[in-house]
Write an enzyme that holds these catalytic residues in place. Structure first.
Site, PDB file in Angstrom:
ATOM      1  N   ASP A 168       2.116  -0.631   4.559  1.00 10.61           N
ATOM      2  CA  ASP A 168       1.951  -0.499   5.902  1.00 10.61           C
ATOM      3  C   ASP A 168       1.732  -1.757   6.438  1.00 10.61           C
ATOM      4  OD1 ASP A 168      -0.555  -1.665   5.016  1.00 10.61           O
ATOM      5  OD2 ASP A 168      -1.844  -0.114   5.593  1.00 10.61           O
ATOM      6  N   LYS A 228       6.765   5.939   3.122  1.00  6.09           N
ATOM      7  CA  LYS A 228       5.518   5.243   2.906  1.00  6.09           C
ATOM      8  C   LYS A 228       4.512   6.497   2.776  1.00  6.09           C
ATOM      9  CE  LYS A 228       2.959   4.131   6.659  1.00  6.09           C
ATOM     10  NZ  LYS A 228       2.557   3.405   7.699  1.00  6.09           N
TER      11      LYS A 228
END
Length: 268
Positions: A173, A155
């Site tokens: 997220d 991420k």
């Protein structure tokens, strides 16, 4: 002489009849990734683009290195909290060499207002040293290289690749994971599943900014506890079971209220 059939084999238990393969043209259709047609998905992202043609992330940074550090620090912390902590940190150290020179103790003291600050300070120094040792002090524009750094996962790498280098990556997220499922746009149980589904359904022309559009939509409109459907520009297109309104907010009103750092470009 034995009677006819005396030596015939006894019939064993009946064998199950094998299932026939589906006839041509009758194969079971694959479950669609999204609850929308391709035209509807395009319309959704066209509206996001109309509201904010050039969306920006909300983590303060001045170069790829400070963006990388800010994203590492943002785990289990708010962007607002991270920005307060990094204001002085980045004034003192905006390169890997300066960060290493600052030292772990000083970094820890500067970021002690955010969660997990001890481990984050350690990783900040370790990744800074790794950048110096392995990449000449520069942040690499490559996912595999980025995730090899201490404290950097997929991420974080995707955020940096998108925000610093303009690559069409999606960092899933909590907001995007929620939206993928709530809106039935890209259902999935894990961030990786939602990321893969989004990359399949979002048209290429929107991938550069899709990450920020979805995060901002999830943060300010389709909120975690209760979606603010009256402020939604895609309310008429949305197929969420939680939708409470089907009238889209006019784009002009949405532009006027868009959050800091994401103002639309000036119109000619």
């Amino acid at each position: 002489m034995a009677p006819p059939g005396a030596f015939a084999k006894r019939a064993g238990p009946a064998k199950p009849t094998p299932k026939r393969p589906p006839a041509a043209g009758k194969a079971r259709a694959a479950k669609p990734l999204a609850a929308y047609s391709a035209d509807e998905i395009r319309a959704i992202f066209e509206r996001f683009r109309a509201v904010a043609p050039e969306p920006k992330g909300e983590l303060d940074h001045v170069n790829p290195f400070t963006l990388l550090v800010a994203v590492v620090l943002s785990a289990q912390a708010t962007d607002v909290g991270v920005n307060k902590a990094t204001r002085e940190l980045f004034r003192l150290a905006d390169t890997p060499a300066k960060m290493v020179a600052l030292g772990e103790d000083r970094v820890r003291d500067l970021i002690k207002t955010i969660g997990l600050f001890r481990n984050k300070a350690k990783n900040t120094i370790l990744l800074s040293q790794a950048l110096i040792d392995r990449f000449g002090g520069e942040v690499p524009a490559d996912r595999d290289a980025l995730v090899s750094l201490p404290g950097v996962g997929r991420k974080t790498a995707n955020v940096v690749l998108n925000g610093a280098f303009g690559q069409p990556t999606l960092a899933v997220d909590t907001h995007i994971l929620r939206l993928g499922n709530r809106l039935r746009l890209a259902p999935g149980k894990t961030p990786d599943e939602v990321e893969a589904a989004l990359l399949k359904v979002i048209p290429d022309e929107f991938l550069r900014h899709a990450h920020h559009w979805l995060i901002l939509h999830g943060r300010y409109v389709c909120k975690a506890r209760k979606p603010d459907c009256a402020q939604c520009v895609i309310a008429d297109l949305c197929r969420s079971d939680e939708k409470t309104n089907a009238v889209p907010l006019p784009l002009a009103i949405a532009r006027a209220g868009y959050p800091r750092g994401s103002e639309p470009a000036a119109e000619a």
